[in-house]
Write a protein that holds these residues in place. Structure first.
Motif, PDB file in Angstrom:
ATOM      1  N   UNK A  26       0.741  -1.094   0.022  1.00 22.62           N
ATOM      2  CA  UNK A  26      -0.019  -0.039   0.017  1.00 22.62           C
ATOM      3  C   UNK A  26       0.744   1.318   0.111  1.00 22.62           C
ATOM      4  N   UNK A  27       1.780   1.509   1.036  1.00 20.09           N
ATOM      5  CA  UNK A  27       2.446   2.773   1.313  1.00 20.09           C
ATOM      6  C   UNK A  27       3.730   2.554   1.699  1.00 20.09           C
ATOM      7  N   UNK A  28       4.360   3.875   1.838  1.00 19.18           N
ATOM      8  CA  UNK A  28       5.905   4.089   2.393  1.00 19.18           C
ATOM      9  C   UNK A  28       5.685   4.498   3.748  1.00 19.18           C
ATOM     10  N   UNK A  29       4.339   5.104   4.227  1.00 16.09           N
ATOM     11  CA  UNK A  29       4.267   5.482   5.466  1.00 16.09           C
ATOM     12  C   UNK A  29       4.760   6.930   5.689  1.00 16.09           C
ATOM     13  N   UNK A  30       5.250   7.298   4.449  1.00 15.51           N
ATOM     14  CA  UNK A  30       5.959   8.822   4.530  1.00 15.51           C
ATOM     15  C   UNK A  30       4.877   9.876   3.919  1.00 15.51           C
ATOM     16  N   UNK A  31       4.165   9.413   3.162  1.00 14.63           N
ATOM     17  CA  UNK A  31       3.020  10.335   2.288  1.00 14.63           C
ATOM     18  C   UNK A  31       2.344  11.187   3.080  1.00 14.63           C
ATOM     19  N   UNK A  32       2.113  12.374   2.869  1.00 13.03           N
ATOM     20  CA  UNK A  32       0.949  13.152   3.679  1.00 13.03           C
ATOM     21  C   UNK A  32      -0.433  12.710   3.384  1.00 13.03           C
ATOM     22  N   UNK A  33      -0.640  12.152   2.290  1.00 11.79           N
ATOM     23  CA  UNK A  33      -2.055  11.615   2.029  1.00 11.79           C
ATOM     24  C   UNK A  33      -2.449  10.510   3.015  1.00 11.79           C
ATOM     25  N   UNK A  34      -1.468   9.787   3.510  1.00 18.89           N
ATOM     26  CA  UNK A  34      -1.929   8.646   4.433  1.00 18.89           C
ATOM     27  C   UNK A  34      -1.379   7.494   4.034  1.00 18.89           C
ATOM     28  N   UNK A  35      -1.637   6.488   4.916  1.00 19.31           N
ATOM     29  CA  UNK A  35      -1.102   5.094   4.563  1.00 19.31           C
ATOM     30  C   UNK A  35      -2.252   3.967   4.196  1.00 19.31           C
ATOM     31  N   UNK A  36      -1.947   2.814   4.968  1.00 19.92           N
ATOM     32  CA  UNK A  36      -2.793   1.830   4.708  1.00 19.92           C
ATOM     33  C   UNK A  36      -4.326   2.004   4.607  1.00 19.92           C
ATOM     34  N   UNK A  37      -5.246   1.679   3.985  1.00 19.69           N
ATOM     35  CA  UNK A  37      -6.516   1.557   4.302  1.00 19.69           C
ATOM     36  C   UNK A  37      -7.104   0.216   3.838  1.00 19.69           C
TER      37      UNK A  37
END
Length: 220
Positions: A155-166
């Motif tokens: 899902x994610x890097x964990x660093x993006x301002x849009x958020x992480x996993x959903x």
């Protein structure tokens, strides 16, 4: 999906992660010791921390992290060097802007470049940064990762301002390539309830930095 997930079963799905830019070798040594104590599947660190010994745990590293805006050849070289220094798995970030623009051929070429430089036995996970993408882009990126020979979509890097996993993103990824590729949920998973929801939505691997707190919420 069993009614009760055990602590050991969830631990076996976890990449115990430390990707903070201020992380030190001592921090990584502590991460490895904790990983052994918790019985997780792998540790996930920055490639500059290699080589390292992780005992029974697999070693995962990131490439093109966290922006994905590195040239594909740079990502490929970074991944190949990490493999040569003992990495078992590589988590690469796609060019998220290419996906936003709908240029999925560029996404495919990016992943192919990284995959092509790695041994078949090295696991490749493709980070999509799903919080920044619409559903159609998530589906197309999952299909590109599959065509390129990746082993997981993440899902994610964990660093993006849009958020992480959903859970909605994990569910969509699982519906698209589940059963053929692994599904890694990562970014913002801090409780047992959140981890359980990700697994129930189709996640087969979890990226966690606060692993102990999450595992403490599952029965022995």
């Amino acid at each position: 999906m069993p009614d009760t997930l055990t602590r050991a079963a969830v631990a076996a799905m976890v990449d115990h992660t430390l990707l903070k830019p201020e992380a030190t070798p001592a921090d990584v040594a502590a991460l490895i010791a904790e990983a052994a104590e918790l019985g997780v599947y792998a540790v996930c660190v920055s490639p500059s921390m290699l080589p390292l010994r992780a005992g029974a745990q697999k070693v995962a590293v990131v490439a093109g992290f966290p922006s994905g805006k590195h040239h594909s050849l740079v990502k490929g070289s970074e991944a190949r060097l990490a493999e040569q220094q003992g990495a078992d798995e590589v988590d690469m970030v796609i060019d998220v802007g290419a996906a936003v623009a709908g240029d999925f051929n560029a996404v495919l070429a990016d992943i192919l470049t990284v995959r092509g430089g790695l041994a078949d036995a090295t696991v490749l996970k493709v980070i999509l940064e799903t919080a920044a993408l619409g559903d159609e882009a998530i589906v197309e990126c999952c299909l590109a990762a599959e065509r390129a020979g990746a082993d997981f979509v993440k899902t994610s890097t964990g660093f993006h301002p849009a958020g992480g996993a959903t859970t909605s993103a994990v569910r969509l990824m699982a519906q698209t390539v589940g059963g053929r590729l692994g599904i890694k949920a990562s970014g913002g998973i801090r409780t047992a309830d959140a981890a359980r929801e990700m697994i129930e939505s189709g996640a087969t691997r979890l990226g966690l930095s606060g692993t102990r707190a999450v595992l403490d919420g599952f029965p022995d």
